[in-house]
Design an enzyme around this catalytic site. Sequence first.
Site, PDB file in Angstrom:
ATOM      1  N   ASP A  16       0.587  -1.398   0.153  1.00 17.30           N
ATOM      2  CA  ASP A  16      -0.649  -0.013  -0.209  1.00 17.30           C
ATOM      3  C   ASP A  16       0.963   1.556   0.753  1.00 17.30           C
ATOM      4  O   ASP A  16       2.185   1.292   0.323  1.00 17.30           O
ATOM      5  CB  ASP A  16      -1.344  -0.134   1.558  1.00 17.30           C
ATOM      6  CG  ASP A  16      -1.834   1.090   0.665  1.00 17.30           C
ATOM      7  OD1 ASP A  16      -2.303   1.370   0.187  1.00 17.30           O
ATOM      8  OD2 ASP A  16      -2.991   1.058   2.001  1.00 17.30           O
ATOM      9  N   HIS A  33       2.500   3.307  -8.686  1.00 12.06           N
ATOM     10  CA  HIS A  33       2.479   2.134  -9.096  1.00 12.06           C
ATOM     11  C   HIS A  33       3.423   1.645 -10.176  1.00 12.06           C
ATOM     12  O   HIS A  33       4.165  -0.146  -9.644  1.00 12.06           O
ATOM     13  CB  HIS A  33       0.993   1.991 -10.153  1.00 12.06           C
ATOM     14  CG  HIS A  33      -0.213   2.333  -9.127  1.00 12.06           C
ATOM     15  ND1 HIS A  33      -0.451   1.580  -8.213  1.00 12.06           N
ATOM     16  CD2 HIS A  33      -0.941   3.001  -9.749  1.00 12.06           C
ATOM     17  CE1 HIS A  33      -0.940   2.079  -7.189  1.00 12.06           C
ATOM     18  NE2 HIS A  33      -2.372   2.755  -8.498  1.00 12.06           N
ATOM     19  N   LEU A 127      12.093 -19.196  -4.471  1.00  8.64           N
ATOM     20  CA  LEU A 127      11.219 -18.709  -4.014  1.00  8.64           C
ATOM     21  C   LEU A 127      10.197 -19.229  -4.271  1.00  8.64           C
ATOM     22  O   LEU A 127       9.937 -19.309  -5.880  1.00  8.64           O
ATOM     23  CB  LEU A 127      11.630 -17.301  -3.710  1.00  8.64           C
ATOM     24  CG  LEU A 127      10.353 -16.562  -3.330  1.00  8.64           C
ATOM     25  CD1 LEU A 127      10.172 -16.319  -1.697  1.00  8.64           C
ATOM     26  CD2 LEU A 127      10.250 -14.938  -3.450  1.00  8.64           C
TER      27      LEU A 127
HETATM   28  C1  FPP Z   1      -1.715  -0.107  -3.408  1.00  8.71           C
HETATM   29  O1  FPP Z   1      -1.579   1.753  -3.474  1.00  8.71           O
HETATM   30  C2  FPP Z   1      -0.868  -0.464  -4.417  1.00  8.71           C
HETATM   31  C3  FPP Z   1      -2.271  -0.719  -5.380  1.00  8.71           C
HETATM   32  C4  FPP Z   1      -4.510  -0.819  -5.021  1.00  8.71           C
HETATM   33  C5  FPP Z   1      -1.578  -1.644  -6.216  1.00  8.71           C
HETATM   34  C6  FPP Z   1      -0.293  -2.304  -6.006  1.00  8.71           C
HETATM   35  C7  FPP Z   1       0.513  -2.458  -7.593  1.00  8.71           C
HETATM   36  C8  FPP Z   1       1.798  -2.516  -7.352  1.00  8.71           C
HETATM   37  C9  FPP Z   1       2.794  -2.278  -6.400  1.00  8.71           C
HETATM   38  C10 FPP Z   1       2.508  -2.636  -9.022  1.00  8.71           C
HETATM   39  C11 FPP Z   1       1.852  -2.486  -9.552  1.00  8.71           C
HETATM   40  C12 FPP Z   1       1.936  -4.571  -9.718  1.00  8.71           C
HETATM   41  C13 FPP Z   1       1.761  -5.408 -10.559  1.00  8.71           C
HETATM   42  C14 FPP Z   1       1.470  -6.816 -10.789  1.00  8.71           C
HETATM   43  C15 FPP Z   1       0.619  -5.202 -11.814  1.00  8.71           C
HETATM   44  P1  FPP Z   1      -2.595   2.890  -3.143  1.00  8.71           P
HETATM   45  O2  FPP Z   1      -2.930   3.110  -5.066  1.00  8.71           O
HETATM   46  O3  FPP Z   1      -3.963   2.727  -2.464  1.00  8.71           O
HETATM   47  O4  FPP Z   1      -1.852   3.980  -2.666  1.00  8.71           O
HETATM   48  P2  FPP Z   1      -2.516   4.394  -1.770  1.00  8.71           P
HETATM   49  O5  FPP Z   1      -2.930   4.656  -0.018  1.00  8.71           O
HETATM   50  O6  FPP Z   1      -1.291   5.581  -1.918  1.00  8.71           O
HETATM   51  O7  FPP Z   1      -2.952   5.750  -2.522  1.00  8.71           O
END
Ligand code: FPP
Length: 232
Positions: A16, A33, A127
């Site tokens: 997150d 992202h 892994l």
């Molecule tokens: C949460 O951050 C993250 C996500 C919903 C997506 C996680 C994705 C990745 C780490 C990279 C993509 C990887 C692949 C394999 C597709 P948020 O957007 O909720 O962050 P915020 O809470 O700061 O808004």
Amino acid sequence: MSSTGYPPQHVAITMDGNGRWANERGLPRMAGHKAGGDNIRPVANMFSEHGVKYLTLYAFSTENWSRPGSEVSGLLGLLEQKIDRETQAFHHDNVRLIHLGRTDRLSEGIARKVKQAVDLTGNNTGLTLCLAFDYGGRDEIVRATRRIVTAGLPPDGLDEALFARYLDGPGIPDPDLLIRTGGESRLSNFLLWQVAYSELHFTPVLWPDFGATEIEEALSEYRTRQRRFGGV
Ligand code: FPP
């Protein structure tokens, strides 16, 4: 079942904070992202070096479809790009890739690439990296129940061990340690069945900044935990 002892056999992470990471830099959310996606391989390698055998990452939840269309298609595009660009590298590192979640709402092309990556790396012995994409804990439990009903299993024969075999990723031990980056302290529908006895670690560090220091911090805190699994 979970293991005891050190290192944890299975670590699960809710990645997150990508959006805030981008916001702090005046960048679009997708840049966060992308930075988060770029952090996956180094983090996987570091956990593997610490002796962790299974790493599960929450990349896209069943609820994430409600985000703006541009962000959803950006995340789907990032998944496809990751598979295209990094499957060979993971294969070279002897990593076994597993997908947790639904594939019926992914495009045919992405679903096929996911399957090819899983098939290609299926016999690797390093892994095991499970990527939860279009994954929700409740959805997984409903899908497992549906499979059990479809298979016509007699209700009296059903117990926890048998039920678990119908969940995504059968044979993968429950996480010993669940980490969530980004400062929130909630599960958000991640691995609801499997985290029954997991140790929880919450860090304010945003996912793209999560690295060696934070891994050592999480593991050394885990080392101090006394796991009793309901016993004394
Ligand atoms: C949460 O951050 C993250 C996500 C919903 C997506 C996680 C994705 C990745 C780490 C990279 C993509 C990887 C692949 C394999 C597709 P948020 O957007 O909720 O962050 P915020 O809470 O700061 O808004």
